[in-house]
Design a protein around this motif. Sequence first.
Motif, PDB file in Angstrom:
ATOM      1  N   VAL A  54      35.949  34.579  48.115  1.00 29.51           N
ATOM      2  CA  VAL A  54      35.655  34.908  46.714  1.00 29.51           C
ATOM      3  C   VAL A  54      34.395  35.770  46.707  1.00 29.51           C
ATOM      4  O   VAL A  54      33.826  36.057  47.761  1.00 29.51           O
ATOM      5  CB  VAL A  54      35.432  33.630  45.865  1.00 29.51           C
ATOM      6  CG1 VAL A  54      36.635  32.690  45.953  1.00 29.51           C
ATOM      7  CG2 VAL A  54      34.155  32.907  46.287  1.00 29.51           C
ATOM      8  N   GLY A  55      33.992  36.233  45.512  1.00 28.86           N
ATOM      9  CA  GLY A  55      32.716  36.922  45.416  1.00 28.86           C
ATOM     10  C   GLY A  55      32.808  38.438  45.438  1.00 28.86           C
ATOM     11  O   GLY A  55      33.886  39.031  45.327  1.00 28.86           O
ATOM     12  N   CYS A  56      31.666  39.071  45.639  1.00 28.72           N
ATOM     13  CA  CYS A  56      31.546  40.530  45.472  1.00 28.72           C
ATOM     14  C   CYS A  56      32.370  41.324  46.480  1.00 28.72           C
ATOM     15  O   CYS A  56      33.015  42.321  46.118  1.00 28.72           O
ATOM     16  CB  CYS A  56      30.086  40.936  45.521  1.00 28.72           C
ATOM     17  SG  CYS A  56      29.152  40.348  44.096  1.00 28.72           S
TER      18      CYS A  56
ATOM     19  N   TYR B 149      36.697  44.800  47.800  1.00 32.12           N
ATOM     20  CA  TYR B 149      37.655  45.179  48.868  1.00 32.12           C
ATOM     21  C   TYR B 149      38.783  44.160  49.015  1.00 32.12           C
ATOM     22  O   TYR B 149      39.266  43.891  50.124  1.00 32.12           O
ATOM     23  CB  TYR B 149      36.928  45.287  50.210  1.00 32.12           C
ATOM     24  CG  TYR B 149      35.804  46.292  50.254  1.00 32.12           C
ATOM     25  CD1 TYR B 149      34.477  45.873  50.214  1.00 32.12           C
ATOM     26  CD2 TYR B 149      36.056  47.651  50.324  1.00 32.12           C
ATOM     27  CE1 TYR B 149      33.434  46.777  50.257  1.00 32.12           C
ATOM     28  CE2 TYR B 149      35.027  48.584  50.363  1.00 32.12           C
ATOM     29  CZ  TYR B 149      33.715  48.132  50.335  1.00 32.12           C
ATOM     30  OH  TYR B 149      32.676  49.044  50.373  1.00 32.12           O
ATOM     31  N   GLY B 150      39.215  43.565  47.902  1.00 28.17           N
ATOM     32  CA  GLY B 150      40.229  42.511  47.965  1.00 28.17           C
ATOM     33  C   GLY B 150      41.450  42.888  48.789  1.00 28.17           C
ATOM     34  O   GLY B 150      41.863  42.169  49.709  1.00 28.17           O
ATOM     35  N   ASP B 151      42.016  44.070  48.514  1.00 31.03           N
ATOM     36  CA  ASP B 151      43.259  44.448  49.218  1.00 31.03           C
ATOM     37  C   ASP B 151      43.008  44.679  50.701  1.00 31.03           C
ATOM     38  O   ASP B 151      43.797  44.260  51.553  1.00 31.03           O
ATOM     39  CB  ASP B 151      43.865  45.700  48.559  1.00 31.03           C
ATOM     40  CG  ASP B 151      44.262  45.384  47.112  1.00 31.03           C
ATOM     41  OD1 ASP B 151      44.209  46.289  46.241  1.00 31.03           O
ATOM     42  OD2 ASP B 151      44.543  44.180  46.850  1.00 31.03           O
ATOM     43  N   GLN B 152      41.855  45.318  51.017  1.00 31.50           N
ATOM     44  CA  GLN B 152      41.550  45.534  52.448  1.00 31.50           C
ATOM     45  C   GLN B 152      41.384  44.200  53.180  1.00 31.50           C
ATOM     46  O   GLN B 152      41.870  44.028  54.292  1.00 31.50           O
ATOM     47  CB  GLN B 152      40.257  46.349  52.601  1.00 31.50           C
ATOM     48  CG  GLN B 152      40.404  47.802  52.183  1.00 31.50           C
ATOM     49  CD  GLN B 152      39.963  47.988  50.755  1.00 31.50           C
ATOM     50  OE1 GLN B 152      40.284  47.159  49.878  1.00 31.50           O
ATOM     51  NE2 GLN B 152      39.244  49.073  50.474  1.00 31.50           N
TER      52      GLN B 152
ATOM     53  N   PHE C 209      39.845  35.839  45.872  1.00 32.69           N
ATOM     54  CA  PHE C 209      39.560  35.864  44.429  1.00 32.69           C
ATOM     55  C   PHE C 209      38.412  36.823  44.158  1.00 32.69           C
ATOM     56  O   PHE C 209      37.336  36.659  44.749  1.00 32.69           O
ATOM     57  CB  PHE C 209      39.113  34.482  43.932  1.00 32.69           C
ATOM     58  CG  PHE C 209      40.223  33.491  43.752  1.00 32.69           C
ATOM     59  CD1 PHE C 209      40.727  33.219  42.495  1.00 32.69           C
ATOM     60  CD2 PHE C 209      40.746  32.828  44.834  1.00 32.69           C
ATOM     61  CE1 PHE C 209      41.738  32.294  42.325  1.00 32.69           C
ATOM     62  CE2 PHE C 209      41.763  31.898  44.678  1.00 32.69           C
ATOM     63  CZ  PHE C 209      42.264  31.638  43.416  1.00 32.69           C
ATOM     64  N   GLY C 210      38.625  37.797  43.276  1.00 29.43           N
ATOM     65  CA  GLY C 210      37.524  38.656  42.854  1.00 29.43           C
ATOM     66  C   GLY C 210      36.658  37.889  41.871  1.00 29.43           C
ATOM     67  O   GLY C 210      36.776  36.675  41.716  1.00 29.43           O
TER      68      GLY C 210
ATOM     69  N   ALA D 221      47.294  33.405  46.710  1.00 26.20           N
ATOM     70  CA  ALA D 221      46.701  33.976  45.495  1.00 26.20           C
ATOM     71  C   ALA D 221      45.834  35.173  45.830  1.00 26.20           C
ATOM     72  O   ALA D 221      45.123  35.165  46.822  1.00 26.20           O
ATOM     73  CB  ALA D 221      45.858  32.930  44.789  1.00 26.20           C
ATOM     74  N   THR D 222      45.970  36.211  45.020  1.00 27.83           N
ATOM     75  CA  THR D 222      45.070  37.357  45.153  1.00 27.83           C
ATOM     76  C   THR D 222      44.704  37.774  43.738  1.00 27.83           C
ATOM     77  O   THR D 222      45.562  38.211  42.989  1.00 27.83           O
ATOM     78  CB  THR D 222      45.812  38.538  45.844  1.00 27.83           C
ATOM     79  OG1 THR D 222      46.431  38.025  47.004  1.00 27.83           O
ATOM     80  CG2 THR D 222      44.832  39.641  46.187  1.00 27.83           C
TER      81      THR D 222
END
Length: 450
Positions: free
Chosen positions: A82-84, A89-92, A104-105, A129-130
């Motif tokens: 989670v976090g910044c 870069y969630g997908d990466q 989690f963004g 989960a994304t």
Amino acid sequence: MNEAIRVSLVSLGCARNLVDSEVLLGRVVEEGLQVVTDPEDADVVVVNTCGFIETAKQESIDTILSVASLKEDGNLKGVIAVGCLAQRYGDQLKEQIPELDAVFGLSDYSNVPSVVRRIVNGSDRRWVATVTGGKPKGATSDRKRFLLTPQSYAYLRISEGCDHTCTFCAIPSMRGKNRSKPLDVLVEEAQGLAAAGVKELVVVAEDSTAYGLDIDKKRHIHTLLERLGSVDGIEWIRLMYAYPHTVLPELTTFLREHPKAVKYLDIPIQHISSPMLRAMKRGVKSEQVRGILDRLRGEVPGITVRSTLITGFPGETEQDFQELKALVQDYRFERLGVFPYSREEDTPAFDMEPQIEPEVAEARAAELMELQRGIMREFHDAKVGQVVDVVVDGYDEDGLLMGRSQADAPEVDGRVLLDAATAEPGTIVRVELTHADDYQWRGRVVAGDA
Ligand code: SF4
């Protein structure tokens, strides 16, 4: 009887991220899961990442990988980021770190407990989960927090996001625009923290002096601090992350006169030369920054001023650096952090020319920190023999009893070492400072509760 699912959390980055971790764990407990401190004892580990600068990003990835290695031979069933860094870069992360089970963004952590359950109950889908890139959450209440700080202090996050456009900074792209939390919600949070035994409130934001601007275009930080000052049980109020643009007289009056105001202000200026302030898009002129710094000394006698500087920003000349060095020499900040510029993609400064060699940026930072070490030693030596108020945080891993004076913010400044068993953690005592070194004091408790 089904054993509670055990969750551990590793919190990286800044104090603002730590509050997010505490809120997330508050929800985990609310949902009937158990919080354990050691990742080795957990069923699922949550890593609250930092995505601010290169070194912080690398630390986040290394932490995720080292935690994930517990899956091989331990009883760990899942890892959640989670976090910044996850926001940015969630997908990466999803593509490049197959060990992760969920990302989690910053938008919404409320589903983390149910995702933990799905992981432990062996949801067959690799990805459970994304949630990334969504609009960062509004300035909601952080009432039910699982405190990760010693009982003596807690951070109070007063807003989310930032309206400034500093050209080296990716925070606005991760955390969005400035959104202040309602004043009454913050007072209620402070009452909850006081009820939990917290003595010191450390007020944090991206820009604490911008509190309220998004509500009615007026700055209300002093009003908020006054209201926090009326909360029974809270004895110290410390203000961090002021922006060197507008420091109202009402704020310096609060710092000078309010019985609970800690005579301390953290005000990151980043640089002082006009060409650098312009290139950084700080929105302030050199004389304006100097004016505010001088006003702090004049309007709040005995104040401890902390600041942060960047060396090696693109285009920084030897003359710019010498001007910065002269400021450090003349102004004599009691507390100072100096960081070599970190070239961040998706920030305007990334493409600026000329980029300064990292070795030059680091050498300049080291030169300023060496100068600062002498300045801090002088400040510490000058206080030996004085009796000051010290908040007692507790014992460190070496069994030393640690406290902090009003000149010491948690985690970033010095401390006061006390003889074991001479004071209760979570209290504020009177201490005679007996010894000083470059970064801390040693003291003797002269009277119990101050
Ligand atoms: S004030 Fe500047 S450096 Fe600080 S969070 Fe905002 S944009 Fe970033």
